[in-house]
Design an enzyme around this catalytic site. Structure first.
Site, mmCIF file in Angstrom:
data_model
loop_
_atom_site.group_PDB
_atom_site.id
_atom_site.type_symbol
_atom_site.label_atom_id
_atom_site.label_comp_id
_atom_site.label_asym_id
_atom_site.label_seq_id
_atom_site.Cartn_x
_atom_site.Cartn_y
_atom_site.Cartn_z
ATOM 1 C CG ASP A 82 -18.448 61.704 -3.697
ATOM 2 O OD1 ASP A 82 -17.963 60.944 -4.602
ATOM 3 O OD2 ASP A 82 -18.033 62.202 -2.579
ATOM 4 C CG HIS A 208 -12.827 59.553 -4.674
ATOM 5 N ND1 HIS A 208 -14.107 59.489 -4.317
ATOM 6 C CD2 HIS A 208 -12.676 59.597 -6.198
ATOM 7 C CE1 HIS A 208 -14.999 59.611 -5.691
ATOM 8 N NE2 HIS A 208 -14.189 59.613 -6.692
#
Length: 284
Positions: A82, A208
């Site tokens: 990530d 996100h």
């Protein structure tokens, strides 16, 4: 079952019009909570590690924990980096066994972001690893990466089309008003922008900073075309709430298992709720 790639998960999510939950891990309990929830819901899942998680737990530990979890479960699991910010870090994760990496070149100019993304793609494609990229800046703080609200720039739909045409990434993270960390108020998402991006690009979209976004907004984003939803802050909140509760009720407790066990259960329940919200239950 063996780890799968993000591209495999995204293809099925697109076909079924649901989103796959991507949950950040920092230790064994979080990995176990993710797998417990995924198995209970019979759902595909992404275990993802940020730079901060890798720095805290160690790359080898993260890979070993996630791979063990994947090997012992019958639901599809991808291991994803990530917010990788460098070519070197992405290559290191690919070499260590990640099945997917995110190269976050959003701080760079458009052409530089494209060049960096393509450099990572050239390595990842050769070994069958998926790549997620980001266009536009998502506000808030993600470990060592901080974007002030005034500097958070929404994704331009035409730039998104150009970016995808020039890279062919497996997934694209877009900035439409979400932020990393805890929200000060209700986030206002730009659904018109999201719909325009979805019309112009032919790759799955990623949301996100989804912890704290109202359920109805998450559902609407998935209806429009979001296929991966990232959750981190909600897990941190559940973890610390579980620990605090034990410590407050039993201040003399010294057994880590009795302190962390309830925290793990609480995280798993939150993850199950998210999986149901995303529509990925029984999609394994």
């Amino acid at each position: 079952m063996p780890m799968v790639t993000l591209a495999e998960l995204m293809a099925k999510a697109e076909e079924g019009k649901y989103a796959v939950g991507a949950f950040n891990c920092n230790n064994m309990e979080i990995v176990q909570a993710i797998i417990m929830a995924a198995e209970a819901e019979r759902a595909p899942v992404v275990i993802q590690a940020s730079q901060g998680a890798i720095k805290y737990a160690g790359l080898d530990y993260i890979v070993a924990l996630a791979r063990l979890a994947g090997d012992k479960t019958s639901v599809p699991v991808a291991l994803h980096l990530d917010h990788g910010t460098s070519f070197e870090q992405c290559v290191q994760c690919i070499s260590s066994g990640f099945t997917s990496v995110m190269i976050d070149g959003s701080k760079h100019a458009l052409e530089d972001n494209i060049a960096l993304t393509n450099r990572v793609l050239s390595v990842a494609r050769a070994v069958g690893v998926s790549v997620e990229a980001e266009l536009g800046k998502i506000g808030g703080t993600e470990d060592d990466i901080h974007v002030d609200e005034k500097d958070a720039l929404f994704t331009d739909p035409e730039e998104a089309r150009y970016f995808v045409d020039k890279t062919g990434v497996d997934a694209l993270a877009v900035a439409i008003g979400t932020a990393h960390g805890q929200y000060k108020g209700r986030p206002e998402l730009d659904f018109d922008r999201l719909a325009k991006i979805e019309q112009l690009v032919d790759v799955p979209l990623v949301l996100h900073g989804s912890s704290g976004v109202p359920d109805e907004d998450i559902r609407r984003a998935i209806e429009i075309g979001v296929r991966k939803v990232n959750i981190d802050t909600n897990l941190r909140e559940a973890f610390t709430e579980g620990v605090r509760e034990v410590i407050s009720q039993k201040p003399n407790e010294i057994d880590p298992r009795k302190i962390l066990g309830p925290a793990k259960e609480r995280m798993s329940e939150i993850i199950r709720e998210k999986i149901r919200l995303f529509g990925s239950s029984n999609k394994a």
